[in-house]
Scaffold this active site. Sequence first.
Site, PDB file in Angstrom:
ATOM      1  N   HIS A  65       0.828  -1.208   0.000  1.00 58.07           N
ATOM      2  CA  HIS A  65       0.000   0.000   0.000  1.00 58.07           C
ATOM      3  C   HIS A  65       0.863   1.259   0.000  1.00 58.07           C
ATOM      4  CE1 HIS A  65      -4.202  -1.602   1.282  1.00 58.07           C
ATOM      5  NE2 HIS A  65      -3.546  -2.521   0.602  1.00 58.07           N
ATOM      6  N   ASN A  90      -6.989   1.680   4.097  1.00 55.68           N
ATOM      7  CA  ASN A  90      -5.863   1.518   5.017  1.00 55.68           C
ATOM      8  C   ASN A  90      -6.245   1.431   6.487  1.00 55.68           C
ATOM      9  OD1 ASN A  90      -3.923   1.532   2.981  1.00 55.68           O
ATOM     10  ND2 ASN A  90      -3.594   3.742   3.087  1.00 55.68           N
ATOM     11  N   HIS A 188      -1.737 -12.570  -0.944  1.00 53.69           N
ATOM     12  CA  HIS A 188      -2.945 -13.256  -0.501  1.00 53.69           C
ATOM     13  C   HIS A 188      -2.708 -14.707  -0.105  1.00 53.69           C
ATOM     14  CE1 HIS A 188      -5.776 -10.186  -2.694  1.00 53.69           C
ATOM     15  NE2 HIS A 188      -5.026  -9.644  -1.752  1.00 53.69           N
TER      16      HIS A 188
END
Length: 319
Positions: A65, A90, A188
Amino acid sequence: MGLVRSFALVIVFLSCLIAVYGQGTRIGFYSTTCPNAETIVRTTVASHFGSDPKVAPGLLRMHNHDCFVQGCDGSVLLSGPNSERTAGANVNLHGFEVIDDAKRQLEAACPGVVSCADILALAARDSVSLTNGQSWQVPTGRRDGRVSLASNVNNLPSPSDSLAIQQRKFSAFRLNTRDLVTLVGGGHTIGTAACGFITNRIFNSSGNTADPTMDQTFVPQLQRLCPQNGDGSARVDLDTGSGNTFDTSYFINLSRNRGILQSDHVLWTSPATRSIVQEFMAPRGNFNVQFARSMVKMSNIGVKTGTNGEIRRVCSAVN
């Protein structure tokens, strides 16, 4: 022998990549100015991981991010009423305390030397190795940004993105489709997602039923974990059956139509990415080598070096 060969390939790939994507970063940047920097970060991450394993996927996600908003400059670490940390994408980031702890120790050992952006990049690497992934050498030398705005977070990849949208977002940073599959898969294969992100897939598809392209024998399991009348805050593993281990089972789950998020599922259903998923399904090998390569590439997006930016004394505030 296979693991040794894979590690050797990682080193070869990184040697080539640093020359292309380095932008002023290099391996061993702190070898003379703060020789124990990487050890301090690694030890700190391991200590926190021992009591809270969730920091591993949290730090990996936080680094991603950070890099996708203004480049890898630690701007996601800055706190404030309108900072990146307050943006919807976030608010659930996890692991800030690990970075703060590492920074305190580094300031005690080498005041004003190691940037918060580098701490985060190193912590992401260490999080992967702590969850059984393969380590790699991280080029360092980033400096910290001074600007952090929630309004700049709009272009982060979303759980509902189509492949075309994901490709557009990644290509904006010169990351290709192979990088996309690699980084999404790596991000992931550990960690969880809030039920709110999958409710529509398992309850509210056509005819108020589950998405018909999902494995229908898997749907009841998700419905039990994420009840239709729930508040959406419960969480499910992004890699069912292996949510705490960095491995290739995420790709195997995709091939069984068990991708949790829509943005995961399309990596299998789209011809442009299916062959990459199939390649990465093999145990270790290609995926680990490519993940290291793509992480180095991503971690040099828009880095500040030289006299640009600063070395923060505290990671949550500019000097």
